[in-house]
Design a protein around this motif. Sequence first.
Motif, PDB file in Angstrom:
ATOM      1  N   ARG A  83      25.906  33.404  29.503  1.00 39.18           N
ATOM      2  CA  ARG A  83      26.863  31.932  29.910  1.00 39.18           C
ATOM      3  C   ARG A  83      28.651  32.453  29.770  1.00 39.18           C
ATOM      4  O   ARG A  83      29.272  31.871  30.004  1.00 39.18           O
ATOM      5  CB  ARG A  83      27.030  31.103  28.688  1.00 39.18           C
ATOM      6  CG  ARG A  83      25.014  30.795  28.626  1.00 39.18           C
ATOM      7  CD  ARG A  83      24.725  29.210  28.591  1.00 39.18           C
ATOM      8  NE  ARG A  83      25.269  27.998  28.613  1.00 39.18           N
ATOM      9  CZ  ARG A  83      25.272  27.221  28.528  1.00 39.18           C
ATOM     10  NH1 ARG A  83      24.789  26.623  26.855  1.00 39.18           N
ATOM     11  NH2 ARG A  83      26.179  26.258  29.083  1.00 39.18           N
ATOM     12  N   VAL A  86      30.072  35.014  33.014  1.00 36.76           N
ATOM     13  CA  VAL A  86      30.257  34.141  33.638  1.00 36.76           C
ATOM     14  C   VAL A  86      31.362  33.263  33.434  1.00 36.76           C
ATOM     15  O   VAL A  86      32.581  33.041  34.981  1.00 36.76           O
ATOM     16  CB  VAL A  86      28.634  33.307  34.004  1.00 36.76           C
ATOM     17  CG1 VAL A  86      28.989  32.195  35.370  1.00 36.76           C
ATOM     18  CG2 VAL A  86      27.303  34.387  34.130  1.00 36.76           C
ATOM     19  N   ASN A  87      31.711  32.793  32.723  1.00 33.89           N
ATOM     20  CA  ASN A  87      32.652  31.328  32.217  1.00 33.89           C
ATOM     21  C   ASN A  87      34.205  32.651  32.629  1.00 33.89           C
ATOM     22  O   ASN A  87      34.659  31.429  31.465  1.00 33.89           O
ATOM     23  CB  ASN A  87      33.107  30.229  31.158  1.00 33.89           C
ATOM     24  CG  ASN A  87      31.756  29.290  32.868  1.00 33.89           C
ATOM     25  OD1 ASN A  87      32.082  28.551  33.207  1.00 33.89           O
ATOM     26  ND2 ASN A  87      30.478  29.014  32.276  1.00 33.89           N
ATOM     27  N   ARG A 149      30.182  27.558  42.231  1.00 34.97           N
ATOM     28  CA  ARG A 149      29.559  26.372  41.654  1.00 34.97           C
ATOM     29  C   ARG A 149      28.801  27.256  40.910  1.00 34.97           C
ATOM     30  O   ARG A 149      26.603  26.527  40.784  1.00 34.97           O
ATOM     31  CB  ARG A 149      29.073  25.517  42.660  1.00 34.97           C
ATOM     32  CG  ARG A 149      30.333  24.683  43.303  1.00 34.97           C
ATOM     33  CD  ARG A 149      29.567  23.694  43.710  1.00 34.97           C
ATOM     34  NE  ARG A 149      31.626  23.042  43.920  1.00 34.97           N
ATOM     35  CZ  ARG A 149      31.313  21.049  43.777  1.00 34.97           C
ATOM     36  NH1 ARG A 149      30.153  20.607  43.912  1.00 34.97           N
ATOM     37  NH2 ARG A 149      32.267  20.378  44.375  1.00 34.97           N
ATOM     38  N   ARG A 151      26.325  27.744  37.480  1.00 34.14           N
ATOM     39  CA  ARG A 151      25.926  26.726  35.766  1.00 34.14           C
ATOM     40  C   ARG A 151      25.162  27.352  35.839  1.00 34.14           C
ATOM     41  O   ARG A 151      23.882  28.423  35.800  1.00 34.14           O
ATOM     42  CB  ARG A 151      25.080  25.872  36.340  1.00 34.14           C
ATOM     43  CG  ARG A 151      25.640  24.508  37.261  1.00 34.14           C
ATOM     44  CD  ARG A 151      25.880  24.746  38.542  1.00 34.14           C
ATOM     45  NE  ARG A 151      24.580  24.046  39.569  1.00 34.14           N
ATOM     46  CZ  ARG A 151      24.558  24.866  40.374  1.00 34.14           C
ATOM     47  NH1 ARG A 151      25.014  25.385  41.528  1.00 34.14           N
ATOM     48  NH2 ARG A 151      22.887  24.324  41.143  1.00 34.14           N
ATOM     49  N   THR A 152      25.154  27.673  34.246  1.00 36.34           N
ATOM     50  CA  THR A 152      23.607  28.477  33.234  1.00 36.34           C
ATOM     51  C   THR A 152      23.420  27.915  32.342  1.00 36.34           C
ATOM     52  O   THR A 152      23.959  26.564  32.320  1.00 36.34           O
ATOM     53  CB  THR A 152      25.277  29.576  32.183  1.00 36.34           C
ATOM     54  OG1 THR A 152      26.078  28.510  32.172  1.00 36.34           O
ATOM     55  CG2 THR A 152      26.663  30.345  33.134  1.00 36.34           C
ATOM     56  N   VAL A 153      22.046  28.266  32.197  1.00 40.33           N
ATOM     57  CA  VAL A 153      20.874  27.669  31.052  1.00 40.33           C
ATOM     58  C   VAL A 153      20.682  26.481  32.043  1.00 40.33           C
ATOM     59  O   VAL A 153      20.843  25.234  31.648  1.00 40.33           O
ATOM     60  CB  VAL A 153      21.515  27.235  29.914  1.00 40.33           C
ATOM     61  CG1 VAL A 153      20.580  27.388  28.953  1.00 40.33           C
ATOM     62  CG2 VAL A 153      21.471  28.765  29.397  1.00 40.33           C
ATOM     63  N   GLY A 176      25.759  28.822  44.331  1.00 46.56           N
ATOM     64  CA  GLY A 176      25.078  27.655  44.927  1.00 46.56           C
ATOM     65  C   GLY A 176      24.739  26.228  45.260  1.00 46.56           C
ATOM     66  O   GLY A 176      24.771  25.739  44.459  1.00 46.56           O
TER      67      GLY A 176
END
Lengths: 258, 265
Positions: A83, A86-87, A149, A151-153, A176
Amino acid sequence: MTNTLSAFPLALALRGDRTQRPLRDDRRAQQLHDQLHQLLARSPYQPSAPLILRSSSLRAQTPSFESSELGRLRGVLVTTALRLLVNGVHLDDSFADVHEAWLSTQAAGPLRQSFELLNDDQRARLAADIRSHVSVLREHLGAIPSSWRPRTVVRTRLLLGGGALELRDEVDLVVGSPFEDVAALALLDVTTAPLGENAERVLRYHALVQTLRSGVVPLRSCLFSTATTDLWSRDVDDELLQRALADVASVLQGSEAA
Amino acid sequence: MSELWLRRSTPSDLELLPARTTPILLSDEQRRSFSERMRQIPTTSPRRLDAWGVERGGRPDLPFTWTATTARRIIGTRAAQRHNSSRESILEAVRDEIADQLIIASSGRSRSGSLAHWLANASHPSLGLITAEAVNWATQLLEASTLFGDSTHLCRSDAYYNISGASTTLRGRRDLLLPSTEGRVVVRVRSGAPGPSAGAGLRTDLFIDALAHPEGEAAQQFIGLWPDAGLLLLVEGTVENLRAGARSLLRGAVVQRRRELAPVA
């Protein structure tokens, strides 16, 4: 389907070549819903409480590498690292930073309790383990642009059959949008265990649940092992979704027998 | 009581929703009557009522604390608005929102317990996780907005209504607005899956939204969207639903009052 990653980043494997993607399929979800309802209607199993299925329900009954408390801790911490990466968060010390981030979201719970019960040796081993898994992840993940786009977890709780069946799932990374003209949703699950025979069921389950949730068939479903750097990636098609349904049916039959 | 519509949250299922009806107006007399009934339920401390309390049947909530999950809606919603107006990426917009909060904290304008104050004391890795949660929320909100069509707006704030003389504030959550020439549809985005009292919660939000409207105009429809469950629930802005929302709030106030009076064990 199986890749051992060498130099190319996971991000590329997830999205692939845009020109090769199939058109967005928003009709399959309705068929899958109907099939699941038929499956439930045929089942003599009448639970007093909803039957809850998770990807772990599809794994073999024998305890696996990742099912120990230490294995779960490792998994949660590596997911936290994903997380952060990715950010675009820079990790100075991959264990200390990830651990601190995880603690900030954890109220008293069984996993936190397990962590606090670890002795110094166990903590040192866990720290070394996490550093090694995160280093593999960092090396192979690559940059995930915000325009995808990510999104994690991403958690899902689908209620089916009037609440008789609940499909729960958690995918570590979804990229996506379901609203593009072509199939664009890609799912990635990261595991700290080697990929075994059950991994493919997990891939299929993620694809099925995501199709039912978004109403659109995802582009692909991937599983990456930070233990071996194996990447299993499957483009989602009708055959894969039908096999996922069969997996769910067999778990339902198992519940009936029990 | 009028119907509760349950649909999957896909574009084709949205076409099956009922047509919008003419909006109902809450008269001054109706507002006065509701406020009067609320004043008849005394309270020893400022009372705050919302749909969440109604759904929990008035059971006391845990004391509020800031976490990445509780902060995501505020940061994520503002970031989504910033993304729409400036075309910044979602991640950049979230970072800028957090940076703005940190500036407020460093300028000494934040009070203890505020979001800015909490963020200022969070470590770098915790801020990373807060960013991740807010990015998830903003992305989910923008996708919900795409689902409902081009005319959808992100709501700038929740609906608040103070009842003078009753120490009571009503708070109605709202995330998306679908305006039309005749009225509006309000959407609330929720986590998890709808529970058995989700309909009561939606009717409560519908009523608070109507009270907070300058002319007392009720939304034509109030939609609860649960992306995690791929579902939406819809209540229409009918008189029955508004009455049900008002009754739930009064019941919630009565339960709170009983709890205040209950002897401490």
